[in-house]
Motif scaffolding. Structure first.
Motif, PDB file in Angstrom:
ATOM      1  N   ILE A 128     -87.947  13.418  39.549  1.00  0.00           N
ATOM      2  CA  ILE A 128     -88.066  15.266  40.182  1.00  0.00           C
ATOM      3  C   ILE A 128     -87.190  15.267  41.238  1.00  0.00           C
ATOM      4  CG2 ILE A 128     -88.613  17.521  39.710  1.00  0.00           C
ATOM      5  CD1 ILE A 128     -90.694  16.406  37.452  1.00  0.00           C
ATOM      6  N   LEU A 129     -85.589  15.444  41.651  1.00  0.00           N
ATOM      7  CA  LEU A 129     -84.817  16.025  42.553  1.00  0.00           C
ATOM      8  C   LEU A 129     -84.783  17.327  41.897  1.00  0.00           C
ATOM      9  CD1 LEU A 129     -84.529  12.297  41.828  1.00  0.00           C
ATOM     10  CD2 LEU A 129     -84.072  12.921  44.370  1.00  0.00           C
ATOM     11  N   TYR A 130     -84.090  17.868  43.422  1.00  0.00           N
ATOM     12  CA  TYR A 130     -83.346  18.677  43.408  1.00  0.00           C
ATOM     13  C   TYR A 130     -82.542  19.166  44.207  1.00  0.00           C
ATOM     14  CZ  TYR A 130     -87.286  21.294  40.699  1.00  0.00           C
ATOM     15  OH  TYR A 130     -88.522  21.605  39.892  1.00  0.00           O
ATOM     16  N   CYS A 131     -80.795  19.639  43.849  1.00  0.00           N
ATOM     17  CA  CYS A 131     -79.824  19.960  44.744  1.00  0.00           C
ATOM     18  C   CYS A 131     -79.228  20.666  44.748  1.00  0.00           C
ATOM     19  CB  CYS A 131     -78.742  18.972  44.801  1.00  0.00           C
ATOM     20  SG  CYS A 131     -77.743  18.445  43.058  1.00  0.00           S
ATOM     21  N   GLY A 132     -79.373  21.293  46.371  1.00  0.00           N
ATOM     22  CA  GLY A 132     -78.410  23.071  46.919  1.00  0.00           C
ATOM     23  C   GLY A 132     -77.118  22.633  47.019  1.00  0.00           C
ATOM     24  N   THR A 133     -75.881  23.120  45.863  1.00  0.00           N
ATOM     25  CA  THR A 133     -74.732  22.655  45.852  1.00  0.00           C
ATOM     26  C   THR A 133     -73.673  23.840  46.622  1.00  0.00           C
ATOM     27  OG1 THR A 133     -73.685  23.331  44.326  1.00  0.00           O
ATOM     28  CG2 THR A 133     -74.603  21.348  44.099  1.00  0.00           C
ATOM     29  N   GLU A 134     -72.897  23.860  47.416  1.00  0.00           N
ATOM     30  CA  GLU A 134     -71.724  24.765  48.347  1.00  0.00           C
ATOM     31  C   GLU A 134     -71.195  25.670  47.481  1.00  0.00           C
ATOM     32  OE1 GLU A 134     -68.157  25.220  51.269  1.00  0.00           O
ATOM     33  OE2 GLU A 134     -67.749  23.706  49.812  1.00  0.00           O
ATOM     34  N   SER A 135     -70.794  25.761  46.295  1.00  0.00           N
ATOM     35  CA  SER A 135     -70.569  27.200  45.357  1.00  0.00           C
ATOM     36  C   SER A 135     -71.316  27.210  44.368  1.00  0.00           C
ATOM     37  CB  SER A 135     -68.949  26.677  45.122  1.00  0.00           C
ATOM     38  OG  SER A 135     -68.736  25.268  44.258  1.00  0.00           O
ATOM     39  N   GLY A 136     -71.880  26.298  43.067  1.00  0.00           N
ATOM     40  CA  GLY A 136     -73.018  26.135  42.275  1.00  0.00           C
ATOM     41  C   GLY A 136     -73.929  26.412  42.101  1.00  0.00           C
ATOM     42  N   GLY A 137     -74.773  26.777  43.313  1.00  0.00           N
ATOM     43  CA  GLY A 137     -76.032  27.628  43.021  1.00  0.00           C
ATOM     44  C   GLY A 137     -76.618  25.921  42.933  1.00  0.00           C
ATOM     45  N   VAL A 138     -78.256  25.465  42.575  1.00  0.00           N
ATOM     46  CA  VAL A 138     -79.201  24.655  41.916  1.00  0.00           C
ATOM     47  C   VAL A 138     -79.253  24.044  40.928  1.00  0.00           C
ATOM     48  CG1 VAL A 138     -81.783  24.122  42.569  1.00  0.00           C
ATOM     49  CG2 VAL A 138     -80.421  25.864  43.827  1.00  0.00           C
ATOM     50  N   TYR A 139     -79.333  22.449  41.156  1.00  0.00           N
ATOM     51  CA  TYR A 139     -79.479  21.622  39.745  1.00  0.00           C
ATOM     52  C   TYR A 139     -80.698  21.110  40.588  1.00  0.00           C
ATOM     53  CZ  TYR A 139     -74.625  22.957  39.120  1.00  0.00           C
ATOM     54  OH  TYR A 139     -73.565  24.143  39.083  1.00  0.00           O
ATOM     55  N   LYS A 140     -81.100  20.552  38.792  1.00  0.00           N
ATOM     56  CA  LYS A 140     -82.414  20.265  38.798  1.00  0.00           C
ATOM     57  C   LYS A 140     -82.175  18.406  38.359  1.00  0.00           C
ATOM     58  CE  LYS A 140     -87.398  20.135  36.964  1.00  0.00           C
ATOM     59  NZ  LYS A 140     -88.462  21.202  36.470  1.00  0.00           N
ATOM     60  N   SER A 141     -83.316  17.464  38.504  1.00  0.00           N
ATOM     61  CA  SER A 141     -83.045  15.989  37.529  1.00  0.00           C
ATOM     62  C   SER A 141     -84.368  15.535  37.374  1.00  0.00           C
ATOM     63  CB  SER A 141     -82.159  14.618  37.618  1.00  0.00           C
ATOM     64  OG  SER A 141     -82.475  13.639  38.002  1.00  0.00           O
ATOM     65  N   THR A 142     -84.865  15.739  36.229  1.00  0.00           N
ATOM     66  CA  THR A 142     -85.842  14.570  35.731  1.00  0.00           C
ATOM     67  C   THR A 142     -86.117  13.476  35.563  1.00  0.00           C
ATOM     68  OG1 THR A 142     -85.735  15.627  33.034  1.00  0.00           O
ATOM     69  CG2 THR A 142     -86.858  16.692  34.865  1.00  0.00           C
TER      70      THR A 142
END
Length: 841
Positions: A128-142
């Motif tokens: 599980i990872l999360y990342c935060g972007t400059e223009s489009g909020g938060v993303y998650k990977s499982t």
């Protein structure tokens, strides 16, 4: 400093005035990339959705964000109960780019997707990872970043400056975004803004967030306003250190010991502070720390600094210091100060490299600029990050515009990749580096950069792109084909993108280039696309082929700000004829867009830019052109192919408007205003702009219109793209606008709405979230049409190449006839005049 930059840095700047001054300046001066031009783009990108009717930035409060999200939720629920009234469709879905491949024909995925500010991997579940972007909020990977899912789709969240995952619960994540701290406890399904009303009103923005490993209820955030601490998992916060704190770290073998770097405004540089009680109290530790030369305190602005620690040597700390010299300074730093090292948990410090400032050489490089030399340009603060190996404490990675490595505890450095360095396909502009020990002798590195996410298991001697599904694609220009499904656009940070039908999984080709708001498609079957920074590209049939380049010697009026760009419009009748705006002039091409000539000047002031151009599908000799003149917009209309023009009297003199023209009645014109008062937002003319009918309703109260499009083959059907998260539709038979927003992310910033009739789709291209599509609101009535290369042919034996330009679906059948030609041949070829079509027979 140029006047436009002074306006930008002034208190409470007028965004439109800055944009106009910027454009006027670079009409007279050759463009040169500077800290001011780069900040200009970043600034426009960050404030675009928070500009009021007067042109000033007014960020939304926490209460306003929550109210908008609740409004959208209610509207979605209401729309779901009325789907039967529409022509079909299950809501907006993602139309890419899902991922990018290199343009060299090898089909290799590359990180030229979206700017990732921050990234973290779960310590308790490495999948599980999360990342935060400059223009489009938060993303998650499982699945270890093989795929990403968008987990703040229902929140009005753009830039995410910091993000951390709970050390034992991968469903709990804290992020800094929209000048607030947010938390999810269910893996991103729902989010809440943290803190009481007083804390939320502070406009807190964190550089880094960290959980106390011994008690994750204790959280620290290094913020623009100081160090803040929570003892209840982030629900409430208190200040424990004033002034900006740009980094935070915990001693690997003692969770009571914490470190930060605090900016000292009276000294103009940053110093190291330590806590031994889990972040409650802090004390200065600066023995051996950086000091300016004697008598030069205040002559160096050293504010953007970062820390790294390593479990391989628990007392070791690395501190990267960056900053610029001021007038009167004896040293020229050009952004790079150096790396200070402590081996006793911050009690004392040393400077192994030993050199500060110019001249920079291969042995003494500037780690913050393009090539490590004496160049003055850097992006410190935006691109400043450091990690230390958890296996070998002497190995360090430092990110700036490039990625650098030291193998000897920061005594020496070597470039890894970016603008320079041996590791190919490393996107420049490092945002955040993270390192995790995966075994006694193994570790992995995750990189968030302007292109997306990289993963490496060899301390970045190599890496792989892990961007599939990141939807935070900053489009600054967008266009698409007519019957051939071709999509192109210019983007912030990642150059140009291109798609042609047949590419798998909505994958696009990364076409190179800079950061131009560009991208245009020729309405032919030749797959020809156009970009102001990389010229022409013929899109290949497959992802495993390279685009073919062709020259283009014209750059339209293009802008990073909404409602400020022209376009290249290919004539409905002749696909080698194109129209565009440059300065105050309308240009025309008769060679497929490779070259343009002045066709008409609208006045003599070159600062009065010709913007959007529309041609009537109903009567192709009718054109409407928008022109910006100071703080107003004009519309000009021609009914004779541009030979003469008449200025229309508009309902308002407002600067920001969007318009569309009719496909059945050439006298139809619709106007949508971005910042008009309630009740004065949308107008329709049925007589070519002589009179206007106000078609605004309470559905548009408090909304901003950012895009408009007419659906051809309908009785006045019009789409409106609203900020944030809404699209509306109305035709002449409807009493009010209909909600058409299901599935659309709450934070969308509309760039352009474009129907794709062959597949019965309408697409929404966004400034911040790529391309979305869904079924047209209603079916379009068949409107047959075709185009040829030119209107007149002179040479005997010339082939006349016809291209279908109809409003019809993919199941349409075609019958071609040429009454003056004899005999008629299969596929429309005629022996005496060599006529041929590309449509089925």
């Amino acid at each position: 400093m140029p006047a436009w930059a002074q306006l930008m840095y002034a208190p409470d700047p007028d965004v439109r005035a800055v944009e106009m001054a910027y454009s006027a300046y670079f009409r007279e001066h050759k463009f040169e990339k500077t800290v001011h031009t780069q900040y200009y783009k970043l600034w426009l990108n960050s404030v675009r959705g928070n500009v009021d009717a007067s042109g000033h930035v007014r960020p939304k409060t926490a209460a306003q964000l929550q109210a908008r999200e609740q409004q959208l939720k209610q509207l979605r629920e209401s729309e779901a109960g009325h789907n039967a009234s529409r022509g079909g469709g299950g809501g907006w879905t993602w139309a890419g780019p899902e991922a990018h491949v290199a343009d060299d024909g090898g089909g290799e995925e590359v990180a030229e997707q979206s700017n990732v500010y921050t990234i973290d991997r779960s310590l308790s579940n490495p999948d599980i990872l999360y990342c935060g972007t400059e223009s489009g909020g938060v993303y998650k990977s499982t699945d270890q970043a093989a795929h990403w899912s968008y987990v703040t789709k229902d929140q009005v969240i753009g830039a995410v400056s910091a993000l951390r995952v709970h050390p034992t619960d991968p469903n709990t994540v804290l992020v800094s975004a929209e000048d607030e701290l947010w938390r999810t406890i269910d893996g991103g399904t729902t989010w809440q803004i943290m803190g009481d009303a007083a804390f939320q009103a502070l406009n807190i923005s964190a550089w880094e967030i960290a959980f106390d490993p011994s008690d994750p209820q204790t959280v620290l955030a290094a913020c623009n306003l100081g160090m803040y601490r929570s003892t209840d998992g982030g629900s409430n916060w208190s200040s424990v250190l004033s002034n900006s704190c740009t980094s935070i770290a915990v001693k690997p073998d003692d969770p009571a010991v914490w470190y930060t770097i605090r900016y000292e405004p009276t000294l103009h540089y940053s110093r190291f502070y330590r806590s031994t009680d889990h972040g409650q109290a802090w004390s200065l530790r600066d023995s051996g720390w950086y000091m300016p030369p004697a008598g030069e305190v205040g002559d160096y602005q050293i504010e953007d600094c970062r820390l790294a620690v390593t479990a391989a040597d628990a007392g070791r700390i690395y501190a990267v210091l960056t900053g610029y010299q001021q007038a009167g300074a004896s040293m020229t730093t050009n952004g790079w100060i150096g790396t200070w090292v402590s081996t006793d948990a911050g009690e004392t410090w040393s400077f192994p490299h030993g050199l500060i400032g110019t001249p920079y050489t291969a042995a003494h490089p500037n780690l913050m600029n393009f090539t490590g030399d004496d160049g003055t340009y850097t992006q410190i603060g935006y691109n400043t990050t450091i990690i230390a190996s958890q296996i070998d404490p002497d190995r360090v990675l430092i990110g700036g515009l490039n990625l650098w490595r030291s193998d000897d505890g920061c005594a020496t450095y070597q470039a890894v990749g970016g603008y320079i360095g041996p590791v190919a396909r490393t996107h420049p502009d490092m945002q955040e580096l993270r390192v995790y020990k995966t075994g006694p002798t193994s570790e992995e590195v995750w990189i968030g950069c302007d292109g997306g996410v990289y993963h490496s298991t060899d301390f970045v001697q190599s890496h792989e792109s892990m961007c599939r599904g990141l939807r935070a694609v900053n489009l600054w220009g967008y266009d698409q084909g007519w019957n051939d499904d071709i999509r192109v656009g210019g983007r912030y940070h990642n150059g140009n993108m291109g798609y042609a039908e047949g590419y798998a999984d909505d994958d696009y080709i990364a076409l190179g280039g800079g950061e131009a708001p560009t991208g245009y498609v020729n309405y032919s079957d030749e797959r020809k696309t156009y970009f102001s920074d990389v010229d022409g590209k013929v899109m290949p049939a497959t992802l495993n082929e390279s685009p073919v380049s062709f020259p283009m010697s014209f750059d339209p009026n293009e802008s990073y700000y909404n409602c400020s760009s022209s376009r290249i419009l290919f004539d409905d009748r002749y696909f080698n004829v194109a129209w565009s705006g440059k300065d105050n002039k309308l240009y025309r091409s008769t060679n497929g867009g490779s070259g343009f000539n002045v066709f008409h000047a609208f006045g003599s002031n070159t600062n009065d830019k010709v913007l959007w151009i529309e041609q009537s599908y109903a009567a192709p000799n009718v054109f409407v052109v928008q022109q910006a003149a100071g703080n107003t917009s004009k519309l000009w209309r021609s009914v004779d192919d541009g030979a003469t023009w008449a200025q229309l009297t508009l309902p308002s003199n407002s600067r920001d408007l969007y318009f569309a023209v009719g496909s059945v009645n050439p006298n139809d014109i619709w106007i949508g205003y971005t910042n008009r008062p309630n009740g004065q937002k949308v107008y329709h003319s049925t007589d070519g702009g002589a009179t206007w009918n106000n078609i605004t309703t309470p559905m548009l109260d408090n909304e901003q219109i950012w895009a408009i499009a007419h659906q051809y083959g309908t009785d006045g059907g019009v789409y409106l793209g609203l900020l944030n998260g809404r699209v509306l539709y109305r035709n002449n038979t409807m009493a009010d606008w209909a909600e058409f927003s299901t599935g659309l992310p709450a934070g969308t910033e509309p760039l352009r709405i474009v129907p794709f009739y062959r597949e019965g789709k309408v697409r929404l291209a966004c400034w911040n979230l790529g391309v979305w599509e869904q079924d047209l609101y209603e079916p379009s009535t068949l409107q047959a049409g075709f185009s040829a290369a030119f209107g007149t042919f002179f040479c005997a034996g010339d082939s006349v190449h016809f291209v279908d330009h109809s409003v019809c679906g993919a199941d349409a059948t075609y019958a071609w006839s040429f009454p003056r030609s004899d005999p008629f041949r299969q596929y429309g070829e005629v022996s005496d005049s060599h006529l041929c079509s590309t449509g089925p027979v």
